[in-house]
Design an enzyme around this catalytic site. Structure first.
Site, short mmCIF file in Angstrom:
data_model
loop_
_atom_site.label_atom_id
_atom_site.label_comp_id
_atom_site.label_asym_id
_atom_site.label_seq_id
_atom_site.Cartn_x
_atom_site.Cartn_y
_atom_site.Cartn_z
N SER A 104 -1.84 0.34 -5.09
CA SER A 104 -0.82 0.77 -3.71
C SER A 104 0.19 -0.61 -3.32
O SER A 104 0.74 -0.67 -4.38
CB SER A 104 -1.52 0.89 -2.91
OG SER A 104 -1.12 1.86 -1.82
N GLU A 139 -1.48 13.16 -6.39
CA GLU A 139 -1.44 12.19 -5.25
C GLU A 139 -0.05 12.13 -4.75
O GLU A 139 0.50 12.25 -5.40
CB GLU A 139 -2.12 10.73 -5.33
CG GLU A 139 -1.21 9.82 -5.91
CD GLU A 139 -1.80 8.31 -6.34
OE1 GLU A 139 -1.42 7.89 -5.22
OE2 GLU A 139 -2.78 7.98 -7.13
N HIS A 196 -5.94 9.29 -4.32
CA HIS A 196 -5.03 7.72 -4.14
C HIS A 196 -6.42 6.20 -4.72
O HIS A 196 -7.25 6.32 -4.55
CB HIS A 196 -4.61 7.04 -2.78
CG HIS A 196 -3.74 5.89 -2.87
ND1 HIS A 196 -2.44 5.18 -3.69
CD2 HIS A 196 -4.37 5.14 -1.99
CE1 HIS A 196 -2.00 4.99 -3.10
NE2 HIS A 196 -2.76 4.29 -2.06
#
Length: 332
Positions: free
Chosen positions: A169, A263, A293
């Site tokens: 991320s 996602e 995620h």
């Protein structure tokens, strides 16, 4: 679905359909975790609640395996921890990991389970840097800490060619920024970099488009944007340290990217792959079925986590082997 620009190691079949447990986890998250995250206020109480919620999810869905060795690091401005799976020893090689967080939540501790499973899959120790979080520490604190952790490893005996950087991320945004800054400064690059569910666009423009079509299970795009803005603060959205681009000919190591096909950040992953290909950088993209995620961190919820992590471990092994081969040719 698996797409690639330049092969870095043998391909493997990626499932075309998510496991039942994965689909159920996503459906439950849409009506549960997403709603809670969307309602949390963007103040101190909301931030602390969000941090606690994500920590609980990470602990429940991906607990630290028994026998994991954890060694805290406090060295100058560098904070973090070494994580080693049972039986893994320190050696000449290591993984440097930059956790995700939206720059606001998570820590080395929340990602200890993921780091331990990476250590087991690769046989390598994993150093997870505990970079400073917003809003207490806005841009460029996290990026500075990510760079400091890399320099610390080089100063403590590791050759760049014996390191592989990983991230998830927002940690992927930090990873790419670090690689680009290395290229600008002439700092030797690691052997490779792998990224799970990469954040490429901090404005979440691409993510918001996807979120309107298919609600992301973890949080609404607007919630993610509010978190990231606590970090970016007064920095312009088009700042080259935020709106990252890979200029043609930039000397970057091979990249390996995984994301869930459904996602919110799937299009960020695609854009990263395309940008790398245009710049001539080797980049493999794997889009796994499902909508969770950073699913690699949640093996108890997502059965695909294990196979995907083994693929990432395969990339690490291959990148280090290629680095070794290149070094031998130079010496010879």
């Amino acid at each position: 679905m698996r797409t690639r620009s330049t092969a870095t190691f043998p391909p493997a079949a990626v499932p075309t359909r998510a496991a039942t447990r994965t689909r159920l986890a996503a459906a439950a998250s849409v009506v549960g975790i997403r709603q809670v995250n969307g309602l949390l206020p963007n103040n101190r109480i909301g931030i602390e609640a969000g941090r606690a919620l994500i920590a609980a999810i990470m602990a429940a869905g991906g607990p630290t395996p028994a026998g994991t060795a954890v060694t805290p690091v406090r060295s100058g401005g560098v904070r973090g921890e070494w994580v080693r799976a049972a039986g893994v020893r320190h050696g000449d090689r290591a993984i440097y990991y930059l956790h995700g967080s939206g720059y606001v939540v998570c820590s080395a501790k929340t990602h200890r389970g993921l780091a331990a499973r990476l250590s087991k899959a690769t046989g390598l120790p994993v150093f997870v840097v505990d970079y400073r979080l917003a809003p207490e520490h806005p841009f460029p604190a996290a990026a500075d800490d990510a760079a400091a952790g890399y320099r610390w490893l080089l100063e403590h005996g590791y050759r760049a060619s014996d390191l592989v950087i990983g991230g998830d991320s927002a940690g992927c945004h930090l990873t790419l920024d670090l690689l680009l800054q290395n290229a600008i400064a002439g700092t030797e690059q690691p052997a490779g970099a792998f990224m799970f569910s990469p954040l490429l666009d901090p404005t979440l423009t691409l993510a918001e488009r996807r979120d309107r079509v298919l609600p992301d299970p973890m949080a609404p795009a607007r919630t993610g944007r509010r978190l990231i803005e606590l970090y970016t603060a007064a920095e312009p959205a088009d700042s080259p340290r935020l709106r990252l681009t890979i200029p043609a000919g930039t000397a970057l190591p091979p990249l390996f990217v995984q994301a869930s096909a459904g996602e919110m950040l799937a299009d960020d992953a695609r854009q990263l792959r395309d940008m790398a290909a245009t710049a001539g950088v080797a980049c493999e993209l794997e889009l796994w079925p499902g909508r969770i995620h950073v699913f690699q961190a949640l093996p108890l919820l997502v059965p695909e986590a294990g196979p995907a992590l083994r693929r990432a471990a395969g990339f690490v092994t291959s990148a280090l082997a290629q680095s070794d081969s290149t070094r031998r040719k130079r010496v010879g």
